[in-house]
Scaffold this motif. Structure first.
Motif, PDB file in Angstrom:
ATOM      1  N   ASN A  47     -11.342 -25.136  -4.916  1.00  0.00           N
ATOM      2  CA  ASN A  47     -11.947 -26.462  -4.852  1.00  0.00           C
ATOM      3  C   ASN A  47     -11.501 -27.204  -3.593  1.00  0.00           C
ATOM      4  OD1 ASN A  47     -13.301 -28.818  -5.501  1.00  0.00           O
ATOM      5  ND2 ASN A  47     -11.825 -29.474  -7.037  1.00  0.00           N
ATOM      6  N   LEU A  48     -12.241 -26.987  -2.512  1.00  0.00           N
ATOM      7  CA  LEU A  48     -12.016 -27.716  -1.262  1.00  0.00           C
ATOM      8  C   LEU A  48     -10.561 -27.609  -0.801  1.00  0.00           C
ATOM      9  CD1 LEU A  48     -14.079 -30.928  -2.143  1.00  0.00           C
ATOM     10  CD2 LEU A  48     -14.879 -28.890  -0.929  1.00  0.00           C
ATOM     11  N   ILE A  49     -10.065 -26.377  -0.681  1.00  0.00           N
ATOM     12  CA  ILE A  49      -8.676 -26.133  -0.293  1.00  0.00           C
ATOM     13  C   ILE A  49      -8.554 -26.170   1.232  1.00  0.00           C
ATOM     14  CG2 ILE A  49      -6.771 -24.492  -0.380  1.00  0.00           C
ATOM     15  CD1 ILE A  49      -8.026 -23.335  -2.922  1.00  0.00           C
ATOM     16  N   PRO A  50      -7.739 -27.071   1.777  1.00  0.00           N
ATOM     17  CA  PRO A  50      -7.557 -27.104   3.239  1.00  0.00           C
ATOM     18  C   PRO A  50      -6.894 -25.813   3.741  1.00  0.00           C
ATOM     19  CG  PRO A  50      -6.715 -29.106   2.195  1.00  0.00           C
ATOM     20  CD  PRO A  50      -6.976 -28.117   1.093  1.00  0.00           C
ATOM     21  N   ASN A  51      -7.349 -25.331   4.879  1.00  0.00           N
ATOM     22  CA  ASN A  51      -6.756 -24.147   5.521  1.00  0.00           C
ATOM     23  C   ASN A  51      -6.789 -22.906   4.625  1.00  0.00           C
ATOM     24  OD1 ASN A  51      -5.972 -25.754   7.829  1.00  0.00           O
ATOM     25  ND2 ASN A  51      -4.263 -26.535   6.600  1.00  0.00           N
ATOM     26  N   TRP A  52      -7.797 -22.828   3.722  1.00  0.00           N
ATOM     27  CA  TRP A  52      -7.885 -21.660   2.839  1.00  0.00           C
ATOM     28  C   TRP A  52      -8.108 -20.392   3.659  1.00  0.00           C
ATOM     29  CZ3 TRP A  52     -11.486 -17.852   2.234  1.00  0.00           C
ATOM     30  CH2 TRP A  52     -11.320 -17.002   1.122  1.00  0.00           C
ATOM     31  N   HIS A  53      -7.397 -19.339   3.280  1.00  0.00           N
ATOM     32  CA  HIS A  53      -7.637 -18.033   3.895  1.00  0.00           C
ATOM     33  C   HIS A  53      -7.030 -16.949   3.014  1.00  0.00           C
ATOM     34  CE1 HIS A  53      -3.472 -18.680   5.179  1.00  0.00           C
ATOM     35  NE2 HIS A  53      -3.399 -17.375   5.361  1.00  0.00           N
ATOM     36  N   THR A  54      -7.513 -15.752   3.162  1.00  0.00           N
ATOM     37  CA  THR A  54      -6.920 -14.597   2.503  1.00  0.00           C
ATOM     38  C   THR A  54      -6.754 -13.516   3.551  1.00  0.00           C
ATOM     39  OG1 THR A  54      -7.159 -12.986   0.694  1.00  0.00           O
ATOM     40  CG2 THR A  54      -9.176 -13.685   1.773  1.00  0.00           C
ATOM     41  N   GLN A  55      -5.599 -12.882   3.577  1.00  0.00           N
ATOM     42  CA  GLN A  55      -5.306 -11.923   4.640  1.00  0.00           C
ATOM     43  C   GLN A  55      -6.196 -10.695   4.544  1.00  0.00           C
ATOM     44  OE1 GLN A  55      -1.189 -10.892   4.090  1.00  0.00           O
ATOM     45  NE2 GLN A  55      -1.597  -9.481   2.423  1.00  0.00           N
ATOM     46  N   THR A  56      -6.411 -10.068   5.692  1.00  0.00           N
ATOM     47  CA  THR A  56      -7.229  -8.862   5.735  1.00  0.00           C
ATOM     48  C   THR A  56      -6.432  -7.690   5.173  1.00  0.00           C
ATOM     49  OG1 THR A  56      -8.424  -9.659   7.681  1.00  0.00           O
ATOM     50  CG2 THR A  56      -8.513  -7.301   7.224  1.00  0.00           C
ATOM     51  N   GLU A  57      -6.952  -7.107   4.093  1.00  0.00           N
ATOM     52  CA  GLU A  57      -6.298  -5.974   3.453  1.00  0.00           C
ATOM     53  C   GLU A  57      -7.313  -5.198   2.624  1.00  0.00           C
ATOM     54  OE1 GLU A  57      -3.348  -7.436   0.764  1.00  0.00           O
ATOM     55  OE2 GLU A  57      -4.768  -8.624  -0.407  1.00  0.00           O
ATOM     56  N   LYS A  58      -6.973  -3.965   2.320  1.00  0.00           N
ATOM     57  CA  LYS A  58      -7.838  -3.147   1.462  1.00  0.00           C
ATOM     58  C   LYS A  58      -7.558  -3.533   0.019  1.00  0.00           C
ATOM     59  CE  LYS A  58      -8.950   1.056   2.517  1.00  0.00           C
ATOM     60  NZ  LYS A  58      -8.963   2.532   2.740  1.00  0.00           N
ATOM     61  N   ILE A  59      -8.572  -4.030  -0.675  1.00  0.00           N
ATOM     62  CA  ILE A  59      -8.365  -4.529  -2.032  1.00  0.00           C
ATOM     63  C   ILE A  59      -8.452  -3.388  -3.049  1.00  0.00           C
ATOM     64  CG2 ILE A  59      -9.142  -6.866  -1.516  1.00  0.00           C
ATOM     65  CD1 ILE A  59     -11.861  -6.171  -2.687  1.00  0.00           C
ATOM     66  N   ASP A  60      -7.648  -3.479  -4.103  1.00  0.00           N
ATOM     67  CA  ASP A  60      -7.637  -2.448  -5.146  1.00  0.00           C
ATOM     68  C   ASP A  60      -8.290  -2.963  -6.426  1.00  0.00           C
ATOM     69  OD1 ASP A  60      -5.724  -4.239  -5.922  1.00  0.00           O
ATOM     70  OD2 ASP A  60      -4.078  -2.781  -6.033  1.00  0.00           O
ATOM     71  N   TYR A  61      -9.262  -3.863  -6.280  1.00  0.00           N
ATOM     72  CA  TYR A  61     -10.017  -4.415  -7.398  1.00  0.00           C
ATOM     73  C   TYR A  61     -11.382  -4.834  -6.868  1.00  0.00           C
ATOM     74  CZ  TYR A  61      -7.931  -8.426  -5.024  1.00  0.00           C
ATOM     75  OH  TYR A  61      -7.503  -9.298  -4.054  1.00  0.00           O
ATOM     76  N   ASN A  62     -12.304  -5.090  -7.772  1.00  0.00           N
ATOM     77  CA  ASN A  62     -13.626  -5.586  -7.414  1.00  0.00           C
ATOM     78  C   ASN A  62     -13.613  -7.107  -7.427  1.00  0.00           C
ATOM     79  OD1 ASN A  62     -15.147  -2.865  -7.628  1.00  0.00           O
ATOM     80  ND2 ASN A  62     -14.159  -3.056  -9.617  1.00  0.00           N
ATOM     81  N   VAL A  63     -14.418  -7.722  -6.564  1.00  0.00           N
ATOM     82  CA  VAL A  63     -14.490  -9.174  -6.485  1.00  0.00           C
ATOM     83  C   VAL A  63     -15.940  -9.614  -6.632  1.00  0.00           C
ATOM     84  CG1 VAL A  63     -14.015 -11.216  -5.090  1.00  0.00           C
ATOM     85  CG2 VAL A  63     -12.509  -9.223  -4.931  1.00  0.00           C
ATOM     86  N   PHE A  64     -16.164 -10.605  -7.489  1.00  0.00           N
ATOM     87  CA  PHE A  64     -17.508 -11.166  -7.716  1.00  0.00           C
ATOM     88  C   PHE A  64     -17.405 -12.667  -7.501  1.00  0.00           C
ATOM     89  CE2 PHE A  64     -21.171 -11.846 -10.883  1.00  0.00           C
ATOM     90  CZ  PHE A  64     -22.129 -11.551  -9.917  1.00  0.00           C
ATOM     91  N   ILE A  65     -18.246 -13.217  -6.625  1.00  0.00           N
ATOM     92  CA  ILE A  65     -18.094 -14.593  -6.152  1.00  0.00           C
ATOM     93  C   ILE A  65     -19.403 -15.353  -6.273  1.00  0.00           C
ATOM     94  CG2 ILE A  65     -17.612 -16.027  -4.107  1.00  0.00           C
ATOM     95  CD1 ILE A  65     -15.968 -13.552  -3.077  1.00  0.00           C
ATOM     96  N   LEU A  66     -19.314 -16.619  -6.676  1.00  0.00           N
ATOM     97  CA  LEU A  66     -20.431 -17.559  -6.566  1.00  0.00           C
ATOM     98  C   LEU A  66     -20.008 -18.687  -5.639  1.00  0.00           C
ATOM     99  CD1 LEU A  66     -23.218 -18.764  -7.371  1.00  0.00           C
ATOM    100  CD2 LEU A  66     -22.012 -20.001  -9.182  1.00  0.00           C
ATOM    101  N   MET A  67     -20.744 -18.863  -4.545  1.00  0.00           N
ATOM    102  CA  MET A  67     -20.492 -19.978  -3.640  1.00  0.00           C
ATOM    103  C   MET A  67     -21.170 -21.229  -4.195  1.00  0.00           C
ATOM    104  SD  MET A  67     -18.583 -18.998  -1.128  1.00  0.00           S
ATOM    105  CE  MET A  67     -18.796 -20.530  -0.207  1.00  0.00           C
ATOM    106  N   VAL A  68     -20.405 -22.293  -4.363  1.00  0.00           N
ATOM    107  CA  VAL A  68     -20.909 -23.536  -4.945  1.00  0.00           C
ATOM    108  C   VAL A  68     -21.169 -24.595  -3.877  1.00  0.00           C
ATOM    109  CG1 VAL A  68     -20.380 -25.421  -6.546  1.00  0.00           C
ATOM    110  CG2 VAL A  68     -19.712 -23.071  -7.112  1.00  0.00           C
ATOM    111  N   LYS A  69     -20.308 -24.632  -2.870  1.00  0.00           N
ATOM    112  CA  LYS A  69     -20.443 -25.650  -1.826  1.00  0.00           C
ATOM    113  C   LYS A  69     -19.786 -25.147  -0.558  1.00  0.00           C
ATOM    114  CE  LYS A  69     -19.436 -30.558  -0.938  1.00  0.00           C
ATOM    115  NZ  LYS A  69     -18.820 -31.810  -1.496  1.00  0.00           N
ATOM    116  N   GLY A  70     -20.378 -25.496   0.610  1.00  0.00           N
ATOM    117  CA  GLY A  70     -19.781 -25.122   1.882  1.00  0.00           C
ATOM    118  C   GLY A  70     -19.984 -23.660   2.221  1.00  0.00           C
ATOM    119  N   LYS A  71     -19.145 -23.151   3.138  1.00  0.00           N
ATOM    120  CA  LYS A  71     -19.277 -21.775   3.624  1.00  0.00           C
ATOM    121  C   LYS A  71     -17.906 -21.124   3.736  1.00  0.00           C
ATOM    122  CE  LYS A  71     -23.318 -22.860   6.523  1.00  0.00           C
ATOM    123  NZ  LYS A  71     -23.875 -22.805   7.904  1.00  0.00           N
ATOM    124  N   VAL A  72     -17.908 -19.785   3.651  1.00  0.00           N
ATOM    125  CA  VAL A  72     -16.707 -18.983   3.872  1.00  0.00           C
ATOM    126  C   VAL A  72     -17.038 -17.920   4.914  1.00  0.00           C
ATOM    127  CG1 VAL A  72     -15.093 -17.325   2.867  1.00  0.00           C
ATOM    128  CG2 VAL A  72     -15.728 -19.363   1.581  1.00  0.00           C
TER     129      VAL A  72
END
Length: 267
Positions: free
Chosen positions: A11-36
């Motif tokens: 929810n509108l997190i300043p300086n949000w980021h996630t490091q580049t890595e090979k993930i060992d799980y599946n991710v499912f996302i809904l964008m509600v506002k703004g851009k990533v």
């Protein structure tokens, strides 16, 4: 069985980021506002409001707020044991997907419900949350399977869906919906059914019966009162419609519905 490892709402997190890595799980996302701004296996991807994003196990993924500012999104992380034999194979290919959802309000509602229930009663949480996630993944797979939908059809369907979500307790005629998009009644039914998988009238009944399930489980309202509240006025007709959509009578659901995830009744 699907194993949900986390459900999050950014929810509108300043300086949000996630490091580049090979993930060992599946991710499912809904964008509600703004851009990533995502990095997916070295490719730069922009996800924005209304996008559904699927990032499979083994993907090299990184992400950060877009330069335009902060964002809101729901994220579900889950795994699927590879050694389990499923009667119904997982419906989504193991690669990155990003689409604009055709049913934004309903999809957002289900992600909200998943987020809330993931923090609910531990005794039933896993069963309920997996049911909601399976519904969302099934809808996502269906949209992937029929991508050739024009923007105008998506717009018309969104207008109708939003109107029905706000007015489903009222007596609604197809002619009213047709006027909303300045199209014929037959076209209105056709385009809504193409994108939603059901007619506008059945969708109205589904919204009403979903609300009826909530009222039966969470209030002391009688079946007659619920029927009247939802615009049926004839309790016998309400009961027939309830059983048609859920395979249970209102009385049976009031007794045993706490054992059932409501979303699975309509998927």
């Amino acid at each position: 069985m699907i194993n949900i490892t986390g459900v999050f709402f950014d929810n509108l997190i300043p300086n949000w980021h996630t490091q580049t890595e090979k993930i060992d799980y599946n991710v499912f996302i809904l964008m509600v506002k703004g851009k990533v701004a995502y990095s997916i296996n070295g490719e730069q991807i922009i996800a924005e409001k209304g996008d559904l994003v699927y990032i499979p196990y083994g993907t090299l993924r990184g992400g950060e707020n877009h330069e335009s500012g902060e964002h809101q999104k729901y994220t579900v992380a889950f795994t699927i044991p590879e050694n389990v034999a499923y009667t119904c194979p997982f419906p989504i290919s193991k690669k990155f997907h990003k689409i604009k959802t055709r049913n934004p309000e309903y999809v957002k509602h289900r992600f909200e419900r998943l987020f809330v229930d993931s923090r609910g009663d531990k005794k039933f949480r896993s069963y309920i949350c997996v049911g909601i996630l399976q519904e969302l993944l099934g809808m996502f797979a269906r949209e992937l399977d029929s991508p050739s939908i024009t923007p105008s059809k998506m717009k018309y369907t969104s207008i109708i869906e939003n109107y029905l979500l706000e007015n489903y307790r009222k007596n609604i005629e197809i002619e009213q919906l047709a006027k909303l998009i300045n199209r014929s009644p037959s076209y209105t039914i056709s385009v809504f059914k193409e994108l939603m998988g059901q007619s506008p009238i059945r969708y109205i009944h589904q919204l009403r019966i979903i609300e009826a399930c909530n009222l039966l489980l969470n209030t002391d309202m009688t079946i007659v009162a619920i029927s009247d509240y939802l615009g049926y006025y004839d309790p016998s007709y309400f009961s027939r419609m309830f059983k048609k959509l859920t395979a249970m009578s209102p009385k049976e659901f009031a007794m045993y519905g706490h054992q059932v995830e409501v979303s699975t009744l309509f998927s």
